[in-house]
Write an enzyme that holds these catalytic residues in place. Structure first.
Site, mmCIF file in Angstrom:
data_model
loop_
_atom_site.group_PDB
_atom_site.id
_atom_site.type_symbol
_atom_site.label_atom_id
_atom_site.label_comp_id
_atom_site.label_asym_id
_atom_site.label_seq_id
_atom_site.Cartn_x
_atom_site.Cartn_y
_atom_site.Cartn_z
ATOM 1 N N GLU A 249 36.824 43.118 27.478
ATOM 2 C CA GLU A 249 35.600 43.059 28.288
ATOM 3 C C GLU A 249 35.895 42.073 29.404
ATOM 4 O OE1 GLU A 249 32.566 41.558 29.981
ATOM 5 O OE2 GLU A 249 32.115 40.650 28.043
ATOM 6 N N CYS A 283 29.197 38.183 33.539
ATOM 7 C CA CYS A 283 29.963 39.357 33.967
ATOM 8 C C CYS A 283 29.050 40.497 34.392
ATOM 9 C CB CYS A 283 30.903 39.813 32.860
ATOM 10 S SG CYS A 283 30.070 40.296 31.343
#
Length: 478
Positions: A249, A283
């Site tokens: 990720e 993010c």
């Protein structure tokens, strides 16, 4: 000043150089002095996980689940303490910290419950004297490498499904926020998790992280962090003697598109919350605003009105945004702001250092940002928003997709045709409609496209559990 030296000494037992864990809102406040782990320390941690795997994997799944459920209950009871530590160590506001703690104890309960239903399937055979069925089994020792921006929830959403599945783990949090994971390990221990099932190591990624992922005892690696480091880990894992499962990720450059049919007051609220909430250090944060030309002027006015009310200060106070996490990230944010000024983007709000003892920066907005600028293309990970005008929906979608990342993307609109077109054509793992690009629910799978992830295994939801399980097919004849 509150000290967490006792917590550090109990759970972080490296033998390397000393590291100061500092409050980003007050550089004079040392939370703890921590000894970083050496390569030998890491090898010892891996060996402990290997030695414990047989016992833990044979522990009935409902018992494993019960320990996670208990840990969730204990974390809920200590939620205020967890939230304060998070605010002092990472810098986010107490409100945001409490939200993350709440998600974390619910994640523990969620995967604790899922442990009760780990199962295979039965399949029909062409032979009447044969039964075909599958069995789910743990992988072995897993390596979990977690970032500083969600210092509790990301470790939990990796560790909880790994433990529910029956794996043992070596977990390496970011050196900026090791105390949060130490506190998590403490709660798991109180809940009855045997020693050696989870092994905490703290150190520099280039040394400690590489040592972990390159070890042939590691059956799987789950990493959250930058795309640059993720690609390097991908190569390291590929060069091992042992085939190793990997979950990545990575970075993001998320856009929010404001359509001509949008509620502009809502759009301004979503832009500010998505761009400056959590100091832009997510993010999934909004880093780019793509605005339809028909509403550009009106939206800009609403945006500036909203951001002027955004309060910045220590997370322990009644503010909307805390400090940048540390000096390195602070300098990076300032470099991008100077870059924007020098390449022709127009600074329309903020851009200044806020005086004080911490790493405080004004929320910053540039307009006139073009798709060839670094402000448009590169992940900044700070409170810096770029604004770009689009002539229509087609151009907006092209601009949203014109980066190497694909974590999240959002649209603010009331036109259902525009919404459906956006959802179907945008290249991102999560699409938000009339919602901020930040914010996820634990029961839903999460993972990015393009350079935001490996697109192999999702995190969170029931999907996450599958990453930590392998499936064995049995043909039973008589």
């Amino acid at each position: 000043m509150k000290s967490y030296q006792g917590l550090a000494d109990k759970w972080i037992k490296g033998s390397g150089e000393e590291y100061l864990d500092i409050n980003p809102a007050d550089k004079d406040h040392v939370l703890a002095k921590i000894r970083l782990y050496t390569k030998d320390d890491v090898k010892e941690a891996i060996n402990k996980a290997v030695a414990k795997f047989d016992e833990w994997s044979r522990t009935p799944a409902p018992k494993r689940g019960s320990i996670l459920l208990k840990a969730g209950e204990l974390m809920e009871q200590e939620a205020q303490e967890f939230a304060l530590l998070m605010t002092l160590e990472e810098g986010k506001t107490l409100k945001d910290s409490m939200f993350e703690v709440t998600r974390s104890y619910n994640l523990l309960k969620f995967y604790g419950a899922l442990a009760f239903k780990i199962s295979g399937k039965t399949l029909p055979s062409a032979d009447p004297n044969t039964r075909i069925f599958t069995v789910k089994e743990p992988l072995g020792v897993v390596a979990l490498i977690t970032p500083w921006n969600f210092p509790l929830s990301i470790p939990v959403w990796k560790l909880a499904p790994a433990l529910a599945a029956g794996n043992t783990a070596v977990i390496k949090p970011a050196t900026k926020t090791p105390l949060m994971v130490a506190k998590l390990v403490e709660v798991l221990s109180k809940a009855g998790l045997p020693e050696g099932v989870v092994n905490l190591v703290v150190g520099k990624g280039s040394e400690v992280g590489d040592t972990i992922v390159s070890d042939d005892n590691i059956a799987a690696v789950s990493f959250t962090g930058s795309t640059e480091v993720g690609k390097r880990i991908y190569k390291l894992v590929g060069n091992k003697n042992r085939m190793t499962r990997i979950q990545l990720e990575l970075g993001g450059k998320n856009a929010l598109y404001v359509d001509k049919s949008a509620d502009l007051t809502l759009a301004a609220e979503l832009a500010v919350r998505g761009g400056f909430g959590l100091t832009g250090q997510s993010c999934t944060a909004t880093s780019r605003l793509i605005i339809n030309k028909d509403v550009y002027t009106q939206f800009k006015q609403r945006l500036l009105e909203r951001v002027k009310k955004w309060r910045v200060g220590p997370g322990t106070e009644d503010v909307d945004m805390g400090p940048v996490v540390d000096e390195g990230q602070f300098k990076k944010d300032l470099e991008y702001i100077e870059y924007g000024k020098n390449v022709g983007a127009k600074l329309i709000y903020g851009g200044n250092i806020i005086p004080g003892k911490g790493y405080f920066l004004e929320p910053t907005i540039f307009e006139g940002v073009t798709s060839d600028m670094r402000l448009f293309k590169e992940e900044i990970f700070g409170p810096v928003l770029s604004v770009t005008e689009a002539k229509d929906l087609d151009e907006a979608i092209r601009l949203v997709n014109a980066v190497d990342y694909g974590h999240t993307a959002g649209i603010v609109a009331s036109d259902i045709k525009a919404i459906n077109e956006f959802v179907s054509r945008v290249e991102a793992g999560v699409i938000k409609v009339n919602k901020p690009t930040v914010g996820l629910e634990l029961q839903a799978p999460f993972g990015g496209f393009k350079n935001s992830g490996a697109t192999t295994w999702k995190e969170m939801g029931e999907d996450a559990l599958e990453f930590y399980l392998k499936e064995k097919t049995v043909y039973e004849g008589w």
